[in-house]
Design a protein around this motif. Structure first.
Motif, PDB file in Angstrom:
ATOM      1  N   HIS A  41       0.782  -1.387  -0.151  1.00 14.59           N
ATOM      2  CA  HIS A  41      -0.079  -0.117  -0.087  1.00 14.59           C
ATOM      3  C   HIS A  41       0.814   1.099   0.143  1.00 14.59           C
ATOM      4  O   HIS A  41       0.609   2.154  -0.882  1.00 14.59           O
ATOM      5  CB  HIS A  41      -0.832   0.076   0.979  1.00 14.59           C
ATOM      6  CG  HIS A  41      -1.987   1.234   1.290  1.00 14.59           C
ATOM      7  ND1 HIS A  41      -1.707   2.470   1.623  1.00 14.59           N
ATOM      8  CD2 HIS A  41      -3.192   1.308   0.784  1.00 14.59           C
ATOM      9  CE1 HIS A  41      -2.589   3.094   1.549  1.00 14.59           C
ATOM     10  NE2 HIS A  41      -3.574   2.475   1.145  1.00 14.59           N
ATOM     11  N   ILE A  42       1.812   1.322   0.715  1.00  9.63           N
ATOM     12  CA  ILE A  42       2.786   2.439   0.966  1.00  9.63           C
ATOM     13  C   ILE A  42       3.416   2.656  -0.362  1.00  9.63           C
ATOM     14  O   ILE A  42       3.491   3.716  -0.887  1.00  9.63           O
ATOM     15  CB  ILE A  42       3.747   2.303   2.056  1.00  9.63           C
ATOM     16  CG1 ILE A  42       3.035   2.358   3.539  1.00  9.63           C
ATOM     17  CG2 ILE A  42       4.834   3.388   2.235  1.00  9.63           C
ATOM     18  CD1 ILE A  42       3.760   1.928   4.735  1.00  9.63           C
ATOM     19  N   ILE A  43       4.055   1.644  -1.025  1.00  6.45           N
ATOM     20  CA  ILE A  43       4.789   1.777  -2.277  1.00  6.45           C
ATOM     21  C   ILE A  43       3.997   2.315  -3.370  1.00  6.45           C
ATOM     22  O   ILE A  43       4.328   3.188  -3.860  1.00  6.45           O
ATOM     23  CB  ILE A  43       5.630   0.358  -2.567  1.00  6.45           C
ATOM     24  CG1 ILE A  43       6.558   0.073  -1.619  1.00  6.45           C
ATOM     25  CG2 ILE A  43       5.831   0.391  -4.007  1.00  6.45           C
ATOM     26  CD1 ILE A  43       6.968  -1.368  -1.608  1.00  6.45           C
ATOM     27  N   LEU A  44       2.770   1.296  -3.341  1.00  7.31           N
ATOM     28  CA  LEU A  44       1.797   1.841  -4.573  1.00  7.31           C
ATOM     29  C   LEU A  44       1.332   3.465  -4.400  1.00  7.31           C
ATOM     30  O   LEU A  44       1.184   4.072  -5.342  1.00  7.31           O
ATOM     31  CB  LEU A  44       0.644   0.913  -4.392  1.00  7.31           C
ATOM     32  CG  LEU A  44      -0.247   0.887  -5.789  1.00  7.31           C
ATOM     33  CD1 LEU A  44       0.650   0.953  -7.028  1.00  7.31           C
ATOM     34  CD2 LEU A  44      -1.291  -0.102  -5.801  1.00  7.31           C
ATOM     35  N   ARG A  45       0.902   3.721  -3.013  1.00  4.83           N
ATOM     36  CA  ARG A  45       0.455   5.118  -2.760  1.00  4.83           C
ATOM     37  C   ARG A  45       1.549   6.250  -3.159  1.00  4.83           C
ATOM     38  O   ARG A  45       1.436   7.180  -3.773  1.00  4.83           O
ATOM     39  CB  ARG A  45       0.202   5.478  -1.557  1.00  4.83           C
ATOM     40  CG  ARG A  45      -0.342   6.606  -1.296  1.00  4.83           C
ATOM     41  CD  ARG A  45      -1.261   6.768  -0.102  1.00  4.83           C
ATOM     42  NE  ARG A  45      -2.136   8.026  -0.085  1.00  4.83           N
ATOM     43  CZ  ARG A  45      -1.934   9.332  -0.415  1.00  4.83           C
ATOM     44  NH1 ARG A  45      -0.751   9.506  -1.218  1.00  4.83           N
ATOM     45  NH2 ARG A  45      -2.641  10.288  -0.318  1.00  4.83           N
ATOM     46  N   ASN A  46       2.769   5.955  -2.865  1.00  4.03           N
ATOM     47  CA  ASN A  46       3.959   6.710  -3.359  1.00  4.03           C
ATOM     48  C   ASN A  46       4.315   6.792  -4.700  1.00  4.03           C
ATOM     49  O   ASN A  46       4.276   8.075  -5.366  1.00  4.03           O
ATOM     50  CB  ASN A  46       5.052   6.370  -2.614  1.00  4.03           C
ATOM     51  CG  ASN A  46       5.223   6.666  -1.291  1.00  4.03           C
ATOM     52  OD1 ASN A  46       4.477   7.549  -0.436  1.00  4.03           O
ATOM     53  ND2 ASN A  46       6.101   5.908  -0.433  1.00  4.03           N
ATOM     54  N   LEU A  47       3.998   5.746  -5.384  1.00  3.34           N
ATOM     55  CA  LEU A  47       4.206   5.762  -6.926  1.00  3.34           C
ATOM     56  C   LEU A  47       2.980   6.563  -7.648  1.00  3.34           C
ATOM     57  O   LEU A  47       3.292   7.347  -8.374  1.00  3.34           O
ATOM     58  CB  LEU A  47       4.341   4.202  -7.299  1.00  3.34           C
ATOM     59  CG  LEU A  47       5.704   3.660  -7.275  1.00  3.34           C
ATOM     60  CD1 LEU A  47       5.212   2.025  -7.770  1.00  3.34           C
ATOM     61  CD2 LEU A  47       6.875   4.097  -8.032  1.00  3.34           C
ATOM     62  N   LEU A  48       1.946   6.119  -7.152  1.00  4.16           N
ATOM     63  CA  LEU A  48       0.728   6.769  -7.866  1.00  4.16           C
ATOM     64  C   LEU A  48       0.774   8.270  -7.258  1.00  4.16           C
ATOM     65  O   LEU A  48       0.218   9.118  -8.284  1.00  4.16           O
ATOM     66  CB  LEU A  48      -0.548   6.107  -7.422  1.00  4.16           C
ATOM     67  CG  LEU A  48      -0.786   4.770  -8.367  1.00  4.16           C
ATOM     68  CD1 LEU A  48      -2.213   4.143  -7.788  1.00  4.16           C
ATOM     69  CD2 LEU A  48      -0.567   5.134  -9.765  1.00  4.16           C
TER      70      LEU A  48
END
Length: 71
Positions: A41-48
């Motif tokens: 969740h953290i990785i995807l949120r940062n990327l998006l």
């Protein structure tokens, strides 16, 4: 793809404010995988969030999640 859907929902206001054409495509055949959901969740949120932040007004962001080369 509940994690990705949640992240997109969290960013929906910014996406709308910047008039970004946001497209997502999730391969439903992937099924459920055991993972560290908080880290994903953290990785995807940062990327998006960065994609939305650095995409110009009226630009386009695409998120595709699927299997590639048997991985």
């Amino acid at each position: 793809m509940d994690i990705a859907s949640d992240v997109i929902l969290d960013l929906n206001n910014q996406i709308r404010d910047k008039k970004i054409n946001f497209k997502s495509d999730f391969d439903r055949k992937l099924g459920t995988h055991k993972t560290y959901s908080n880290a994903i969740h953290i990785i995807l949120r940062n990327l998006l969030a960065n994609a939305v932040k650095f995409t110009p007004l009226g630009g386009k962001v695409c998120l595709n999640i699927g299997k590639r080369d048997h991985q």
